[in-house]
Write an enzyme that holds these catalytic residues in place. Sequence first.
Site, PDB file in Angstrom:
ATOM      1  N   GLU A 133      71.357 101.790 102.029  1.00 20.82           N
ATOM      2  CA  GLU A 133      71.469 100.688 102.990  1.00 20.82           C
ATOM      3  C   GLU A 133      70.568  99.525 102.580  1.00 20.82           C
ATOM      4  O   GLU A 133      70.927  98.365 102.730  1.00 20.82           O
ATOM      5  CB  GLU A 133      71.080 101.158 104.392  1.00 20.82           C
ATOM      6  CG  GLU A 133      72.064 102.155 104.987  1.00 20.82           C
ATOM      7  CD  GLU A 133      71.632 102.621 106.349  1.00 20.82           C
ATOM      8  OE1 GLU A 133      72.244 102.161 107.338  1.00 20.82           O
ATOM      9  OE2 GLU A 133      70.680 103.425 106.447  1.00 20.82           O
ATOM     10  N   TYR A 148      73.148  75.882 120.232  1.00 23.78           N
ATOM     11  CA  TYR A 148      73.444  77.199 119.669  1.00 23.78           C
ATOM     12  C   TYR A 148      73.445  77.169 118.151  1.00 23.78           C
ATOM     13  O   TYR A 148      73.150  78.168 117.502  1.00 23.78           O
ATOM     14  CB  TYR A 148      74.733  77.805 120.227  1.00 23.78           C
ATOM     15  CG  TYR A 148      75.908  76.881 120.335  1.00 23.78           C
ATOM     16  CD1 TYR A 148      76.668  76.545 119.239  1.00 23.78           C
ATOM     17  CD2 TYR A 148      76.281  76.347 121.566  1.00 23.78           C
ATOM     18  CE1 TYR A 148      77.763  75.698 119.344  1.00 23.78           C
ATOM     19  CE2 TYR A 148      77.370  75.504 121.690  1.00 23.78           C
ATOM     20  CZ  TYR A 148      78.097  75.179 120.564  1.00 23.78           C
ATOM     21  OH  TYR A 148      79.175  74.338 120.676  1.00 23.78           O
ATOM     22  N   ILE A 187      67.351  99.215 113.631  1.00 23.50           N
ATOM     23  CA  ILE A 187      67.943  98.037 114.253  1.00 23.50           C
ATOM     24  C   ILE A 187      67.128  97.618 115.480  1.00 23.50           C
ATOM     25  O   ILE A 187      67.164  96.461 115.878  1.00 23.50           O
ATOM     26  CB  ILE A 187      69.446  98.227 114.579  1.00 23.50           C
ATOM     27  CG1 ILE A 187      69.698  99.411 115.501  1.00 23.50           C
ATOM     28  CG2 ILE A 187      70.246  98.342 113.293  1.00 23.50           C
ATOM     29  CD1 ILE A 187      71.152  99.553 115.954  1.00 23.50           C
ATOM     30  N   GLU A 188      66.389  98.547 116.051  1.00 22.27           N
ATOM     31  CA  GLU A 188      65.507  98.208 117.166  1.00 22.27           C
ATOM     32  C   GLU A 188      64.493  97.145 116.728  1.00 22.27           C
ATOM     33  O   GLU A 188      64.264  96.156 117.430  1.00 22.27           O
ATOM     34  CB  GLU A 188      64.760  99.456 117.668  1.00 22.27           C
ATOM     35  CG  GLU A 188      65.636 100.464 118.376  1.00 22.27           C
ATOM     36  CD  GLU A 188      66.298 101.498 117.459  1.00 22.27           C
ATOM     37  OE1 GLU A 188      66.531 101.217 116.262  1.00 22.27           O
ATOM     38  OE2 GLU A 188      66.605 102.597 117.970  1.00 22.27           O
ATOM     39  N   LYS A 193      75.877  97.825 114.551  1.00 26.26           N
ATOM     40  CA  LYS A 193      75.897  98.294 113.164  1.00 26.26           C
ATOM     41  C   LYS A 193      77.194  99.086 112.954  1.00 26.26           C
ATOM     42  O   LYS A 193      77.239 100.299 113.129  1.00 26.26           O
ATOM     43  CB  LYS A 193      74.658  99.159 112.904  1.00 26.26           C
ATOM     44  CG  LYS A 193      74.446  99.564 111.476  1.00 26.26           C
ATOM     45  CD  LYS A 193      73.100 100.274 111.327  1.00 26.26           C
ATOM     46  CE  LYS A 193      72.865 100.687 109.904  1.00 26.26           C
ATOM     47  NZ  LYS A 193      71.545 101.325 109.736  1.00 26.26           N
TER      48      LYS A 193
END
Length: 119
Positions: free
Chosen positions: A21, A53, A72-73, A99
């Site tokens: 990854e 944005y 991912i946290e 993910k």
Amino acid sequence: MDKITIKNLKLFAYHGVNPEEKENGQNFFLDVDYYLDIGKPCKSDDINETVSYAKVVKVIRQAFTKEKFNLIEKAAQVVADAIFENFESIYRVEITLKKPEAPVKADFEYMAVTITRER
């Protein structure tokens, strides 16, 4: 409570606990809701009185891809921190980080984490 939404922002990054990854990378998708008072721009139609944005996406992209994270946290928290650091008028942010290519032997649409942060 006013909010601006960015939905399914696709970013390529190198987050994950597995070596492949971090070497090969993968696509991630972010849903970001940010909260601020948009009463003035609703009346004035002046972009300088809101948080664009486009500017938020630029900050998200830079924060999300700057480093490689195991979780991912952590990646979601770094995005929230960057938004608060760059935009004083934003007082709350909700981020869902998806993910879809998580290395799990199962049939799924995506794995995700959702965080809500306030000043």
